[in-house]
Design an enzyme around this catalytic site. Structure first.
Site, PDB file in Angstrom:
ATOM      1  N   GLU A  98      19.394  19.583  10.755  1.00  0.00           N
ATOM      2  CA  GLU A  98      18.228  18.896  10.649  1.00  0.00           C
ATOM      3  C   GLU A  98      17.811  19.099   8.993  1.00  0.00           C
ATOM      4  O   GLU A  98      17.280  18.043   8.634  1.00  0.00           O
ATOM      5  CB  GLU A  98      17.059  19.453  11.546  1.00  0.00           C
ATOM      6  CG  GLU A  98      15.763  18.805  11.428  1.00  0.00           C
ATOM      7  CD  GLU A  98      14.832  19.364  12.449  1.00  0.00           C
ATOM      8  OE1 GLU A  98      15.295  20.318  12.907  1.00  0.00           O
ATOM      9  OE2 GLU A  98      13.946  18.811  12.686  1.00  0.00           O
ATOM     10  N   ASP A 139       5.510  17.769   8.737  1.00  0.00           N
ATOM     11  CA  ASP A 139       4.495  18.506   9.379  1.00  0.00           C
ATOM     12  C   ASP A 139       3.729  19.617   8.639  1.00  0.00           C
ATOM     13  O   ASP A 139       2.368  19.728   8.688  1.00  0.00           O
ATOM     14  CB  ASP A 139       5.159  19.113  10.604  1.00  0.00           C
ATOM     15  CG  ASP A 139       6.001  18.272  11.371  1.00  0.00           C
ATOM     16  OD1 ASP A 139       6.538  16.971  10.806  1.00  0.00           O
ATOM     17  OD2 ASP A 139       6.208  18.373  12.575  1.00  0.00           O
TER      18      ASP A 139
HETATM   19  C1  GLC Z   1       9.863  16.479  12.868  1.00  0.00           C
HETATM   20  C2  GLC Z   1       9.706  16.011  11.323  1.00  0.00           C
HETATM   21  C3  GLC Z   1       9.533  14.767  11.493  1.00  0.00           C
HETATM   22  C4  GLC Z   1      10.593  13.839  12.302  1.00  0.00           C
HETATM   23  C5  GLC Z   1      10.920  14.499  13.806  1.00  0.00           C
HETATM   24  C6  GLC Z   1      12.046  14.070  14.464  1.00  0.00           C
HETATM   25  O1  GLC Z   1       8.615  16.420  13.320  1.00  0.00           O
HETATM   26  O2  GLC Z   1       8.752  16.917  10.543  1.00  0.00           O
HETATM   27  O3  GLC Z   1       9.629  14.049   9.982  1.00  0.00           O
HETATM   28  O4  GLC Z   1      10.459  12.754  12.216  1.00  0.00           O
HETATM   29  O5  GLC Z   1      10.887  15.832  13.527  1.00  0.00           O
HETATM   30  O6  GLC Z   1      13.245  14.440  13.566  1.00  0.00           O
END
Ligand code: GLC
Length: 419
Positions: free
Chosen positions: A386, A162
């Site tokens: 995460e 992102d």
């Molecule tokens: C965030 C991350 C993305 C991922 C999502 C769900 O947006 O940047 O890569 O797929 O979270 O985990």
């Protein structure tokens, strides 16, 4: 029970706990739907203990495919008012309420890996998924390549990274006028210092509104959008998945016309992401051709794509000296490094896995072993977060995260190495 088998059990419990019936959410609360590349990684994790469940993950992901071949980045199977931006904002046009962009093409590679676990049992389902993968990859080739053959991201969320500093210059050029009032939900779940800023978020939402207005018509979007970055994540992962789809087509005795030429085209595109000044793979502005000037963890996916270079390995050695754990998402000696803010420094276990598997395949066994060992220690000491601070390993973002658990089971755990 050994510490290792206890961690294996915890990881399985996380995947089962995040299972919503045939698909897995990344984590409860923060991400309550099915995300594309997360789901593909989950399938790889499930395959270590429940191959049929791995297949249902991949099948449910591809069941959201649009008529034009695109596989959305989020499938909103069931409403959840705790998430923003939801289906009403995105206005996806597929069979299941969805977002309007895709995510890096990991699924084809995971279909191959799950198939390899049990080819007899997997033949029928892999044969069913094969044309869907072909159509999705075709869609990338039709709508997401730049003039040099690299795969472009049309939204910072599409590349899955992102807020990487690679996007900063294009993001600065966007004027998010008219974006309106909205309430972020992510910062209600985790500390805002670990998340993208409001500056970024206004632009994310503005780009979603633009796509929805254009009803996600890819040609109209290409003509109108101010965001288009040739991206190492999307290019390397599609190239690798395309090789795996060819492999599957041959293994299943299916039609493979054109795949070899397309692989050659994507190889050229991947080579075009080499920034000679940095001597590294880098993101590139698809409008003016200028490089972003960033060494990210996506730069190290080159071996997974089969296009690694010795110069990139030199950066690897240097960067691994600067951190304790895993690959940082952005170089620690760069001006934008922020060890806890998402894709501007933290280490992500699943990227370490893909990079590590690529290094091993390329014969860089010492480098591959180091990445696996430090990711193993990271998760064993800090849990299934995460993402993590690469300097001290402290956990960040959401907890009980599916792809971190899947990465543990499929690659980081000692049991994965023995399998
Ligand atoms: C965030 C991350 C993305 C991922 C999502 C769900 O947006 O940047 O890569 O797929 O979270 O985990």
């Amino acid at each position: 029970m050994t510490i290792q088998s206890d961690l294996d059990r915890q990881a399985r419990d996380i995947l089962r706990g995040n299972d919503r019936g045939g698909y897995t959410v990344p984590t409860a609360g923060l991400y309550p739907y099915q995300w594309n590349w997360d789901s593909a990684i989950c399938a790889f994790g499930f395959a270590t203990f429940d191959v049929p469940r791995a297949w249902s993950e991949l099948e449910s992901l591809l069941s959201g495919q649009w008529d034009n071949g695109m596989v959305p980045h989020i499938l909103f199977h069931k409403p959840d008012p705790g998430y923003f931006p939801g289906p009403d904002v995105w206005q996806g046009i597929g069979p299941i309420p969805s977002s309007g962009i895709t995510q890096p093409a990991v699924a084809g590679s995971m279909v191959r890996l799950v198939y390899e676990r049990d080819p007899d049992a997997g033949r029928e389902v892999a044969t069913r998924l094969y044309p869907k993968l072909r159509a999705w990859h075709r869609w990338f080739l039709d709508w997401r390549l730049d003039s040099r053959g690299a795969v472009c991201s049309t939204h910072p969320w599409e590349a899955g990274r992102d807020n990487t500093p690679e996007w900063d210059r294009q993001m600065e050029r966007i004027n998010p006028e008219g974006v309106g009032e909205y309430t972020r939900r992510d910062t209600g779940h985790v500390d805002p210092s670990m998340r993208p800023t409001k500056f970024d978020y206004d632009r994310y939402i503005w780009l979603v509104q633009l796509g929805a207005r254009l009803q996600w018509d890819p040609a109209a979007l290409n003509a109108a959008s101010p965001f288009r970055m040739a991206d190492p994540t999307m290019t390397f992962l599609l190239l690798r998945a395309h090789r795996d789809v060819l492999w599957l087509g041959e293994a299943l005795d299916l039609e493979t016309d054109g795949l070899t030429d397309e692989i050659a085209q994507l190889e050229k595109g991947a080579d075009s992401l080499w920034n000679p000044v940095l001597a590294s793979f880098d993101g590139r502005d698809a409008f003016d051709g200028s490089f972003a000037g960033c060494i990210s963890n996506a730069s190290y996916l080159c071996w997974w794509a089969g296009v690694g270079r010795p110069e990139q390995a030199k950066h690897y050695a240097k960067v691994m000296e600067q951190v304790q754990y895993g690959l940082p998402s952005y170089q620690p000696d760069g001006p934008h490094f922020d060890s806890r803010r998402y894709w501007r420094g933290p280490t992500w276990a699943f990227i370490n896995m893909l990079a590590g598997m690529g290094l091993a395949e390329a014969g860089l066994t010492k480098e591959a072993a180091l990445l696996r060992e430090t990711t193993r220690a990271l998760i064993a000491e800090n849990g299934f977060a995460e993402y993590f601070d690469p300097l001290d390993g402290s956990p960040a973002g959401g907890k009980s995260f599916s792809w971190t658990a899947a990465t543990w089971l499929a690659w980081a755990s000692p049991s994965a190495e023995e399998a």
